[in-house]
Design a protein around this motif. Structure first.
Motif, PDB file in Angstrom:
ATOM      1  N   TYR A   1      -7.926  11.749   4.595  1.00  0.00           N
ATOM      2  CA  TYR A   1      -7.563  10.407   4.141  1.00  0.00           C
ATOM      3  C   TYR A   1      -6.050  10.265   4.010  1.00  0.00           C
ATOM      4  CZ  TYR A   1      -7.221   6.330   1.042  1.00  0.00           C
ATOM      5  OH  TYR A   1      -6.894   5.119   0.482  1.00  0.00           O
TER       6      TYR A   1
ATOM      7  N   VAL B   1      -3.628   7.287   5.577  1.00  0.00           N
ATOM      8  CA  VAL B   1      -2.681   6.492   4.790  1.00  0.00           C
ATOM      9  C   VAL B   1      -1.258   6.665   5.337  1.00  0.00           C
ATOM     10  CG1 VAL B   1      -1.648   6.243   2.498  1.00  0.00           C
ATOM     11  CG2 VAL B   1      -4.130   6.536   2.727  1.00  0.00           C
TER      12      VAL B   1
ATOM     13  N   ALA C   1     -11.159   7.403  -2.531  1.00  0.00           N
ATOM     14  CA  ALA C   1     -10.784   5.995  -2.409  1.00  0.00           C
ATOM     15  C   ALA C   1     -11.905   5.131  -1.863  1.00  0.00           C
ATOM     16  CB  ALA C   1      -9.547   5.856  -1.518  1.00  0.00           C
TER      17      ALA C   1
ATOM     18  N   PRO D   1      -5.009   2.563  -3.401  1.00  0.00           N
ATOM     19  CA  PRO D   1      -5.903   2.354  -2.255  1.00  0.00           C
ATOM     20  C   PRO D   1      -6.226   0.881  -2.054  1.00  0.00           C
ATOM     21  CG  PRO D   1      -6.656   4.224  -3.545  1.00  0.00           C
ATOM     22  CD  PRO D   1      -5.546   3.576  -4.343  1.00  0.00           C
TER      23      PRO D   1
ATOM     24  N   ARG E   1       0.837  -1.206   0.000  1.00  0.00           N
ATOM     25  CA  ARG E   1       0.000   0.000   0.000  1.00  0.00           C
ATOM     26  C   ARG E   1       0.870   1.254   0.000  1.00  0.00           C
ATOM     27  NH1 ARG E   1      -1.961   3.933  -0.772  1.00  0.00           N
ATOM     28  NH2 ARG E   1      -3.914   4.882  -0.066  1.00  0.00           N
TER      29      ARG E   1
END
Length: 822
Positions: free
Chosen positions: A689, A693, A756, A365, A359
């Motif tokens: 987001y 991540v 995503a 995603p 990832r």
């Protein structure tokens, strides 16, 4: 019809094999009363009212049928290598029953469990100040969370080099760690789980193909104890007392099998020729959440009680113990479900550690992995927060007796962030440990405040000379004591979290319990606030306002600032929440009016004409570190609600946004989680987001990020990372906040949905402030279905895509909300 009243919640998103029980006109949903009823039926209700968590309990009710789920990968994490004894924090798999927890290696030939109990603390009340005005902050005086024991199951002929097809997994849905491998054509399997009903950790070893186990079981204390074994009872145990604070503790282990032979050799249990083997371990302390009793349970013998618990459990088969545990675990875990989209077959084929690395490397995603990360946070919450004590900096999981910052309760973000997720993510009952802790400590905190807060050595003492109510230091322990500097605003922040739990549950009995905390905090601030004169930027007129006395905006800048934004926002919220509490309970109307008058005169922060940022201090200058980890001046944005896009002047919102931007997007895990929550509040989905991540990126050589076992790693210095658990809770809280924002009377659906996750998804069981739980599904970024269930609320407004629906629903009932989609 826009709103369809129903007596049930319809689709619950439950995993295959779950029964959706309905009664009384409404499906069972997350509620304290409902869960405690279930817990009482299974003998697992948390100890309240001053009783120790490690105490005799009613015999668990055993399930009549198997609660086991068919194998499903959606909530399973897996690896192809065991954990290393030298890297347990990064590689050990966590289990816990809310009170006792362990990290497991899952090594075929040498299974090691590092075990602790939430109350296994050194130190004592720590009720003096040093010459600099600080509370002592060491392992002997303030104290530290420490290990209780190591459990080792040694199987010499199962060395890792002699096996193939190795696999270990953590099944989040069932609370179960499994290991399998092949040796000499035989498949060997083991299961490890921490049972709340039986208050023990269970290891079960089995095989398919005619194999057997031969080896030893060792239980070793971690503070120079002596373990003894009883040949007649086939158990080993130890007991001792920690020096200084006098905490008694003990642990015991037993092993049993229908096949083979189990004997005692010295202090070890030996087994030979066993086709299956079950090992049960338990332990604890005589800690009790009762200041009047010195936080000790008189007469409790932890060693004897541990023996009783493991021997009681050993009267049942491993299957019975497993089924009892899984039934209990699923009842709580399934209060929330989540899908964020579909990952690719290539992503699904990777083990969890390879998947995390992919990832980060590919930048593609992986919505199923991201959903698993949220569910892992829920698993940790369930595993670490049932008992009498909340989770501190490392929860229940240690790899030595030397955790950084003592594994304590930091009160300037850390303990609060630990519980931001609980109500949002269907785990309201896990919050009880936070509230119970504050209530148990209140007599000590009040006494220390009255005796020491205005001591001339305290740099933050009240210049008025007055003191009342209660306050805390930056660190607190379990013995009623403080560590490091006094933290004047800490009590108000603890109260904000306590109040928010009421907003979610609408539980008046709970509100009545915490009322003394709210009132005592108001009394402290009534005595502390001082008067100053400011000039109104619009009218040019001078006016008198109330501000905080000399204080520190954590943990940077001047240590003698007055009127810091951090404190002003917290006190503004405290006073407003107290007003509502008195109205709900019909208490102290006159004092409530006094607090109302103080609130009207409180200074509230402005935007600096120099920087364009919301001021952190009562100064237009930046007096600290621009990219500092703490977001203290933005506490009115999150977790507070005073600053929000739909209700404040644009200048103030722009100033908050500018300050958040200046703080940056790359920091420690918990700091990133707080940033993500703030960006979600500002409806910037992609920034929120991006920070999620960032926290998911793999930690390498101690760098900030996610370890192999998904623990969040905090790089304290180059090449040395430590485990700090807040990001494992704060990041999932941010993910939920991206899907649902709420305050009493107002709910927004998908306020910060990133691209995503936009294609399709669903979530069930999200707690909503105002006394509701909501389920929703979406497609192409638009809500396709929303169902609202009341756990105490009666009316609210639901908003999505520019459309608004006013909703009324009776407690215990549900409504379907239509007409919100594109």
């Amino acid at each position: 019809m826009d709103i369809e009243p129903t007596g049930h919640t319809g689709h619950t998103g439950r995993t295959e094999g779950t029964e959706n029980t309905e009664s009384g006109g409404g499906a069972r949903r997350p509620s304290r009363r409902g869960f405690l009823a279930l817990a009482a039926a299974t003998g697992t209700a948390t100890a309240l009212g001053g009783l120790p968590a490690f105490a005799a309990s009613a015999a668990p009710r055993r399930p009549d049928s198997s609660p086991m789920l068919s194998k499903a990968a959606r909530n399973e994490l897996w690896w192809q290598a065991p954990g290393s004894e030298s890297s347990m924090i990064e590689q050990g798999l966590p289990v816990g029953n809310g009170r006792i927890g362990a990290l497991a290696t899952n090594d075929p030939g040498l299974e090691l469990l590092m075990i602790t109990d939430a109350s296994m603390w050194t130190g004592g009340v720590n009720d003096t100040l040093d010459a600099d005005g600080q509370f002592p902050y060491g392992r002997e005086d303030f104290g530290s969370l420490t290990l209780l024991a190591n459990l080792t199951v040694e199987i010499p002929d199962h060395d890792l080099s002699a096996v193939s097809g190795y696999r270990r997994a953590l099944d989040l849905s069932q609370g179960l760690v499994t290991t399998s491998y092949v040796r000499s054509g035989v498949t060997y399997e083991r299961e490890i789980f921490a049972s709340r009903p039986d208050d023990a950790i269970v290891l079960h070893f089995s095989q398919k193909g005619g194999g057997h186990y031969t080896g030893t079981v060792s239980l070793d204390g971690q503070h120079d104890e002596t373990t003894t074994a009883n040949s007649a009872g086939r158990y080993a145990s130890f007991g001792a007392t920690l020096p200084g604070g006098g905490l008694r503790y003990g642990a015991a282990v037993t092993a049993y099998s229908r096949t083979g032979r189990i004997t005692v050799e010295g202090a070890k249990l030996s087994f030979a020729g066993c086709r299956e083997l079950t090992v049960v371990v338990s332990g604890g302390t005589n800690y009790a959440p009762d200041a009047a009793a010195g936080f000790r349970a008189p007469g409790l013998d932890p060693q004897r009680l541990a023996r009783t618990k493991v021997l009681d459990a050993s009267r049942h088969t491993a299957e019975t113990l497993l089924h009892t545990h899984v039934a209990n675990h699923r009842a709580e875990f399934e209060q929330m479900d989540l899908t964020l989209g579909t990952s690719s077959a290539q992503q699904r084929a990777l083990n969890t550690w390879d998947r995390i690395q992919a990832r980060a490397t590919d930048g593609v995603p992986d919505p199923e992995l991201e959903a698993q990360y949220l569910q892992f946070g829920r698993y940790l919450m369930m595993s670490g927060s049932h008992g009498t004590l909340p989770m501190g900096l490392q929860g229940l999981w240690l790899a030595n007796n030397d955790p950084d910052w003592m594994g304590d309760y930091h009160t300037d973000i850390n303990i609060q962030m630990n519980y931001w997720m609980s109500d949002r993510a269907g785990l309201s009952d896990c919050f009880d440990t936070y509230a119970d802790y504050c209530l148990a400590q209140l007599p000590s905190w009040t006494e220390l405040t009255g005796r020491l807060f205005n001591d001339e050595r305290n740099r933050y003492r009240n210049s008025s000379g007055k003191v009342a109510g209660w306050a805390i230091a930056f660190s607190t322990n379990i013995h009623g004591g403080n560590g490091w500097w006094w933290h004047p605003a800490g009590g108000a922040w603890l109260c904000q979290s306590l109040w928010e739990h009421y907003e979610y549950t609408q539980d008046r009995d709970y509100l009545r319990r915490i009322y003394p905390l709210l009132k005592g905090a108001c009394e402290f601030w009534e005595a502390r606030l001082i008067t100053t004169t400011v000039t109104d930027p619009v009218t040019g007129a001078d006016r008198e306002v109330l501000i905080d006395d000399s204080d520190w905006s954590p943990e940077h800048g001047p240590q003698d600032g007055k009127g810091n934004t951090y404190s002003q926002e917290l006190v503004w919220s405290l006073f407003g929440n107290y007003h509502t509490a008195t109205a709900v309970l019909g208490e102290d109307a006159a004092y409530s009016r006094t607090i109302d008058g103080l609130r009207e005169r409180l200074y509230l922060p402005v935007v600096s004409e120099k920087t364009g940022w919301l001021e952190e201090w009562m100064s237009p200058d930046n007096l600290g570190e621009t990219t500092h980890r703490h977001l203290s001046p933005l506490i009115g944005l999150f977790p507070g609600d005073r600053i929000r896009p739909d209700s404040v002047p644009k200048e103030l919102l722009d100033g908050a946004t500018a300050l958040l931007t200046a703080r940056g997007m790359e920091n420690f895990g918990w700091a990133n989680a707080w940033r993500s929550l703030c960006w979600a509040r500002l409806k910037d989905a992609e920034k929120a987001y991006q920070l999620v991540v960032t926290n998911l990126k793999p930690s390498k050589d101690g760098t900030n990020g996610t370890a192999m076992n998904l623990f969040d790693i905090y790089e304290v210095e180059k090449g040395r990372g430590i485990f700090q658990i807040e990001a494992n809770f704060g990041t999932p809280a941010a993910m939920v906040e991206m899907l649902v924002y709420s305050r009493p009377g107002h709910i927004e659906l998908l306020p910060a949905l990133p691209e995503a996750w936009a294609e399709s998804g669903s979530v069930t069981g999200v707690g909503v402030r105002g006394g509701f739980v909501i389920d929703l599904s979406w497609k192409a970024g638009k809500v396709t279905e929303a169902r609202l269930h009341s756990v105490g609320g009666r009316s609210t407004t639901v908003v999505h895509g520019g459309k608004t629906r006013k909703v009324s629903v009776e407690p215990g009932r549900s409504v379907t909300i239509s007409g919100l989609g594109g």
